[in-house]
Enzyme design. Structure first.
Site, PDB file in Angstrom:
ATOM      1  N   LEU A  74      28.303   2.951   7.829  1.00 11.88           N
ATOM      2  CA  LEU A  74      29.313   2.729   6.883  1.00 11.88           C
ATOM      3  C   LEU A  74      30.128   3.880   6.518  1.00 11.88           C
ATOM      4  CD1 LEU A  74      27.226  -0.026   5.000  1.00 11.88           C
ATOM      5  CD2 LEU A  74      29.018  -0.556   6.794  1.00 11.88           C
ATOM      6  N   THR A  76      32.334   6.025   4.369  1.00  5.01           N
ATOM      7  CA  THR A  76      32.558   6.169   3.056  1.00  5.01           C
ATOM      8  C   THR A  76      33.587   7.212   2.689  1.00  5.01           C
ATOM      9  OG1 THR A  76      30.964   7.989   3.182  1.00  5.01           O
ATOM     10  CG2 THR A  76      30.129   5.601   2.469  1.00  5.01           C
ATOM     11  N   SER A  97      33.211  10.960   6.583  1.00  6.78           N
ATOM     12  CA  SER A  97      31.996  10.786   6.168  1.00  6.78           C
ATOM     13  C   SER A  97      31.374   9.714   6.222  1.00  6.78           C
ATOM     14  CB  SER A  97      31.764  11.297   4.650  1.00  6.78           C
ATOM     15  OG  SER A  97      30.324  11.563   4.045  1.00  6.78           O
ATOM     16  N   SER A  98      30.092   9.188   6.197  1.00  7.89           N
ATOM     17  CA  SER A  98      29.812   7.685   6.550  1.00  7.89           C
ATOM     18  C   SER A  98      28.158   7.922   6.070  1.00  7.89           C
ATOM     19  CB  SER A  98      29.780   7.431   7.697  1.00  7.89           C
ATOM     20  OG  SER A  98      29.104   8.112   8.612  1.00  7.89           O
ATOM     21  N   SER A  99      27.517   6.655   5.918  1.00 10.38           N
ATOM     22  CA  SER A  99      26.372   6.271   5.735  1.00 10.38           C
ATOM     23  C   SER A  99      25.818   5.883   7.049  1.00 10.38           C
ATOM     24  CB  SER A  99      25.974   5.182   4.532  1.00 10.38           C
ATOM     25  OG  SER A  99      24.568   5.021   4.524  1.00 10.38           O
TER      26      SER A  99
END
Length: 373
Positions: A74, A76, A97-99
């Site tokens: 996901l 972010t 940036s991500s999860s």
């Protein structure tokens, strides 16, 4: 379902998929609420958008909680600064940036081969979710995490504190590691790198393990696990599975700038066609030959030309199909496609071995990736 039920359901799905293989990591998955690391929302791809557009999904969305427990990465942050709460509508910029998808997170944590009492350095805190899993498994005193982006680091710090974890969090260049907490038993890296920095090896105890994704600017990447030796070298293997992360920011490619005159070069037939650029393994081999080449496709001369360009060296190659055969035109100070063609030919002559059989080593800061004879 409640968030507790969603955590158990996620653990069940990851176990069934073969990614979650041990009881300690299952307990960690069931204990850590992923949604607390996504309270700022995330971005969704706008279906059918070309180029890709993103739209925010915030906690007031009725599907937000369920989406937090999907086995998806996901996004972010976009364009280095933009978070979901900043945006109404949609945006077309690159994610920064991500999860990471939980299945990949837990696969890497399993592949890290940690045991009780081990000290772990994490490069790339991100949202802090994987940091929290490490804290739950090992204890916060044994976890150090480095994040290059101060705003991302602050959000992770707050999220970790909200669920009761206070590891050592460092804002800085992860490529330099964190010498103050060394030596570490394990180093885990959640960004792609062109090469393994010597600093990580120097900060890992002999016998310790480094787990990182080795990539290049053709964007074929593989997870590598290396064991550090007494003499400051490291050796290991690629693990396979087409693991992909955003590149560490210092390793991102330069702007292409003005293209060279692509008609002014030496032309010849080639046994290696641009169709191989669509094959993950073959593209990885090409990348070994030309690690700083970038790729683009251009409609030129009534056809599609596949361009490889090394901006810093000034070398380029244009590959295209004509009357059922592949041709290459090259220019600049070096012959980029000659190197690619030669490396691919050697790989094919060896039977095109799977990337999971490849070996990786570092000696005096020089990285070598090779396949078995």
């Amino acid at each position: 379902m409640s968030d507790r039920e969603l955590r158990v359901d996620l653990a069940d799905r990851l176990t069934k998929a073969g990614k979650l293989r041990s009881a300690p990591w299952r307990r960690a998955i069931e204990a850590v609420p992923r949604q607390e690391f996504l309270r700022g929302g995330f971005f969704d791809v706008v279906d059918g958008s070309v180029p890709t557009f993103w739209t925010p999904v915030m906690p007031d969305d009725p599907h937000w909680l369920e989406r937090c427990y999907a086995d998806d990465s996901l996004v972010t942050q976009i364009a280095g600064t933009i978070v979901p709460g900043d945006l109404q509508g949609r945006i077309s910029r690159a994610p920064t940036s991500s999860s990471t998808m939980p299945g990949l997170v837990v696969r890497m944590l399993e592949d890290l081969r940690v045991d009780d009492g081990m000290r772990v350095l994490e490069i790339g805190t991100g949202t802090g979710y994987s940091t929290a899993l490490l804290c739950e498994r090992l204890g916060e005193d044994l976890v150090t995490s480095v994040e290059v982006d101060p705003d991302v680091a602050l959000r992770a710090r707050n999220a970790l504190a909200s669920v009761g974890y206070r590891p050592e969090l460092v804002v800085g260049d992860g490529l330099a590691g964190h010498k103050g907490g060394a030596p570490y038993d394990r180093v885990i890296v959640t960004c792609g790198v062109l090469n393994i920095p010597q600093a990580w090896i120097d900060q890992t105890r002999p016998g310790g393990i480094i787990l990182a994704t080795v990539c290049g600017w053709l964007y074929s990447s593989e997870l590598a696990r290396l064991t550090v030796a007494e003499d400051g070298t490291a050796r290991g293997r690629l693990l396979g599975g087409q693991v992909s992360f955003m590149l560490a920011r210092p390793h991102t490619p330069p702007p292409l700038g003005m293209l060279p005159d692509l008609d002014n070069g030496e032309e010849r037939p080639t046994a290696v066609g641009a169709d191989l650029l669509g094959d993950w393994a073959a593209r990885f081999i090409m990348q070994l030959a030309a690690p700083r080449a970038q790729r683009l496709e251009l409609p030129r001369n009534g056809r599609t030309e596949h361009i490889l360009l090394d901006v810093e060296a000034g070398s380029w190659a244009a590959v295209y199909e004509d009357a059922g055969r592949w041709l290459v035109r090259q220019g600049g100070p070096g012959r980029l496609w000659d190197r690619v063609e030669n490396r691919v030919a050697h790989w094919q002559a060896a039977g095109a071995p799977d990337l999971a059989r490849f070996e990786i080593s570092l000696t005096d800061g020089v990285q070598t990736v090779s396949w078995p004879a």
